[in-house]
Motif scaffolding. Structure first.
Motif, PDB file in Angstrom:
ATOM      1  N   UNK A 189      -3.575  -2.183  14.445  1.00 23.25           N
ATOM      2  CA  UNK A 189      -3.990  -3.129  13.553  1.00 23.25           C
ATOM      3  C   UNK A 189      -2.747  -3.859  13.604  1.00 23.25           C
TER       4      UNK A 189
ATOM      5  N   UNK B 176      -9.596  -4.243  12.931  1.00 26.52           N
ATOM      6  CA  UNK B 176      -9.002  -2.941  11.329  1.00 26.52           C
ATOM      7  C   UNK B 176     -10.000  -2.287  11.881  1.00 26.52           C
TER       8      UNK B 176
ATOM      9  N   UNK C  30      -7.985   5.040   4.958  1.00 29.36           N
ATOM     10  CA  UNK C  30      -7.993   3.611   4.320  1.00 29.36           C
ATOM     11  C   UNK C  30      -6.642   3.958   3.138  1.00 29.36           C
TER      12      UNK C  30
ATOM     13  N   UNK D  29      -3.632   1.419   3.104  1.00 25.64           N
ATOM     14  CA  UNK D  29      -3.025   0.452   1.682  1.00 25.64           C
ATOM     15  C   UNK D  29      -1.983   0.881   0.957  1.00 25.64           C
TER      16      UNK D  29
ATOM     17  N   UNK E  98      -0.109  -2.107   5.270  1.00 19.65           N
ATOM     18  CA  UNK E  98      -0.655  -1.723   6.685  1.00 19.65           C
ATOM     19  C   UNK E  98      -0.084  -1.820   7.705  1.00 19.65           C
TER      20      UNK E  98
ATOM     21  N   UNK F 156      -1.070  -4.807  -3.028  1.00 22.54           N
ATOM     22  CA  UNK F 156      -1.897  -5.239  -2.258  1.00 22.54           C
ATOM     23  C   UNK F 156      -1.348  -5.123  -1.170  1.00 22.54           C
ATOM     24  N   UNK F 157       0.340  -4.860  -0.848  1.00 21.39           N
ATOM     25  CA  UNK F 157       0.248  -4.854   0.755  1.00 21.39           C
ATOM     26  C   UNK F 157       1.224  -3.615   0.233  1.00 21.39           C
TER      27      UNK F 157
END
Lengths: 294, 350
Positions: A29, A35, A225, A229, A233, A282-283
């Motif tokens: 990535x 992805x 995933x 996450x 990422x 989210x990051x």
């Protein structure tokens, strides 16, 4: 208490394999913006190749291990060259679907060659457990944690010290700048796929030594995933920390929640954690926040 | 031969957005629909079965295309949403004895609420992150199918009665064909029309540039949720149709593999095109059937083939996706347009 410690230990073993997988995922990535939904299949193919060499050709385990790594590297390298090279600049859904297509093909090839039955590795590590502080720990667990640790250290050194490793980090941080510094970006792309396939194969071989292998091994690819996450990422440290956390959490959920609801919590818990992380941060723990402009 | 002008002579927006651009295309489409209604009288049960699968797949694919192709929100949860629709229809008809013509739309609405709920993360998440969130939704809903036994019957599933209309049971491939076709036509037409409204244009603008869309007064939250709800409504209707077709609803029919199949339909057919969804659905439904009949034929010569045909199907499925992405990334609909453009000027095409 003993139950709890056992869960933690199993969780650490599984988590370290998640960490390897996530390392591969993150590498791809970071360097190529792809992805990879086929990470689990890379693991599966590696595990099967090593098993096949050991069982059918009576190659000693260490030799088949090395041959598998070479094979995996070549496979990853050519997957990038043949398939992913054409997808540069395509929308994200096309790239996702391409890796999903690759995963179907790899799974089908494995099934055609080796069938769907579970196969086990011959006894490579002695079955006599270690006794540590009154706890018996299976020898293969210790070896896998050790091997994973060695690999992770090797890769960190590779990224920090070697010329290629530094070039890979340069490509990850800025492709254009790397290109103008004379780095062969295309080669780095293929290399990162090769390395990702190698680390996945290592995970697959140790997983195979613990549980035996069948084609459901590829489900590990989707577990990557939650790990990436949680860790962020594009962070290699995040991949390792996230892998261990998810592995342990998953086993704790399996140990304590499963009896209450009758099973299945182990499979679902990482995804619940992932949704929570996506909503709150989210990051991830170590990821860089993306900035968007019109 | 030429049935349309070889230039674009539209003088108003109304003309440009017309459903049928020319009388000739109108006639063709009506003729095609009439043909669809008459073929079951000539086809065997197996072909009707395949057609029925196609109709159900078309509904699901149009729904997913509205979300992924038109609005640009990638969803890996279409399979689970179809399952929600199937279980909702099953539960309603078993517990409350609702007839199918109420249960199917009701199941669609329930699924729409589900979809809108799982679409809430889409406000914060984009692209990759959103697709991963929908992947989680897929697994969590699948878990629900197995664990919420008082609604779903767990692993044994639900077993429901065939749909019946005024005492007539829709229990054969033949009778189901008309039900599926009718619903499929209505849903497809609704999809085409939706794209001609404000909502449809809002979807497109969100896909193309969501920041610009927001700056131009489009309420992102509302329209993203609408897209999720509409898409899930389609999935729910498809799922409940599937429930009435097979009458047995079990969790393994709504796995991540189904979601991937639907995504591959819209990729192969063409993203952002209703016609593309139809092409893709037809292709993906027919592909394994063709392989199966090939293996039945060749199995006589290579007995091993019948054992690995499942794997071959999966491999070919993956290969087809890869080949389309590499050589025709815009899907079958682009090929279709090229063919049409060629015949438009025939025989004077350069």
């Amino acid at each position: 208490m003993e139950f709890f410690v056992q869960l933690i230990i199993t969780g650490t073993v599984i988590g370290s394999i998640y960490a390897l997988l996530a390392l591969g995922f993150t590498l791809i990535y970071k360097a190529t913006d792809v992805v990879n939904f086929a990470q689990g299949e890379l693991l599966m193919v590696g595990a099967y190749i090593c098993l096949h060499l050991t069982v059918s050709y009576n190659v000693p385990f260490w030799a088949s291990f090395l041959i598998t790594l070479v094979f995996s590297f070549t496979m990853g390298f050519f997957i990038e060259k043949v398939f992913l090279r054409r997808m540069i600049g395509e929308p994200i859904i096309s790239i996702i679907m391409l890796t999903i297509g690759l995963s179907s093909v790899m799974k089908a090839v494995v099934q055609i060659f080796w069938g769907t039955d579970t196969r086990t590795y011959p006894q490579v590590f002695s079955s006599e457990p270690f006794m540590i502080a009154g706890l018996s720990i299976s020898r293969v667990y210790i070896y896998s944690i050790a091997a994973v640790a060695v690999f992770l250290v090797l890769f960190s050194l590779f990224f920090k010290k070697s010329k290629v490793g530094v070039a890979m980090r340069a490509v990850a941080s800025d492709q254009q700048a790397a290109l103008s510094m004379g780095i062969d970006v295309k080669k780095i792309f293929a290399l990162s796929w090769g390395i990702a396939a190698v680390v996945s194969a290592v995970g697959g071989i140790f997983l195979g030594n613990i549980n035996g292998i069948n084609t459901t091994l590829s489900h590990f690819g989707l577990k990557v995933f939650p790990v990436v996450i949680l860790g962020g990422l594009d962070s290699i440290v995040g991949a390792i920390v996230g892998g261990l956390i998810i592995g342990i959490l998953e086993n704790l959920a399996g140990g304590y929640i499963d009896p209450l609801i009758g099973g299945g919590a182990k499979e679902i818990f990482p995804y619940v954690v992932m949704i929570a992380v996506l909503m709150i941060k989210p990051y991830g723990l170590f990821g860089t926040k993306a900035v968007e402009k019109v | 031969m030429s049935y349309v002008n070889c230039g674009n002579f539209k003088t108003s927006y109304e003309k440009d957005a017309e459903l049928f651009q020319t009388t000739f295309s109108k006639i063709l489409i009506y003729a095609f629909i009439a043909a669809l209604f008459s073929v079951p009288f000539f086809l065997g049960d197996y072909y009707l079965y395949v057609m029925n699968l196609i109709f159900i797949a078309v509904i699901g694919a149009v729904g997913l295309n509205i979300l992924t192709g038109f609005t640009g929100l990638i969803s890996l949860g279409q399979g689970a949403f179809m399952g929600v629709g199937a279980y909702a229809a099953g539960y309603l008809s078993l517990t409350y004895g609702l007839p199918f013509f109420i249960a199917i739309p009701a199941a669609g609405l329930i699924t729409a609420v589900f979809g809108a709920f799982f679409g809430i993360p889409s406000l914060r998440l984009k692209g990759l992150y959103l697709s991963i969130a929908t992947l989680a939704a897929q697994f969590i809903i699948e878990f629900g199918f197995v664990r919420l036994e008082f609604i779903t019957g767990g692993v044994t599933g639900l077993s429901i009665d065939y749909a019946s209309l005024a005492g007539y049971e829709i229990d054969s491939d033949f009778s189901f064909y008309f039900l599926a076709l009718a619903i499929c036509l209505v849903m497809t037409l609704a999809g085409v029309n939706m794209m001609r409204t404000r909502a449809g244009r809002a979807f497109l603008s969100i896909r193309d540039n969501y920041i610009a869309a927001e700056a131009m007064g489009i309420n992102l939250f509302r329209y993203k949720l609408t897209a999720f709800a509409v898409s899930s409504f389609y999935a729910g209707v498809a799922g409940s149709l599937w429930a009435y077709y097979t009458t047995i609803i079990t969790p393994e029919n709504f796995t991540i593999g189904v979601s991937i199949q639907y995504l591959s339909m819209i990729i192969i057919g063409g993203l952002g095109s209703i016609l593309g969804s139809i092409f893709g659905a037809v292709f993906i439904v027919i592909l394994p059937e063709v392989l199966q009949s090939f293996s039945d034929w060749a199995g006589g010569y290579y007995p091993n083939l019948t054992q690995i045909i499942g794997s071959i199907k999966e491999g070919v499925f993956g290969l087809v996706i890869i080949l389309f992405l590499m050589f025709e990334p815009e899907g079958m609909v682009r090929r279709w347009r090229l063919i049409k453009a060629y015949w438009k000027l025939w025989p004077f095409s350069y």
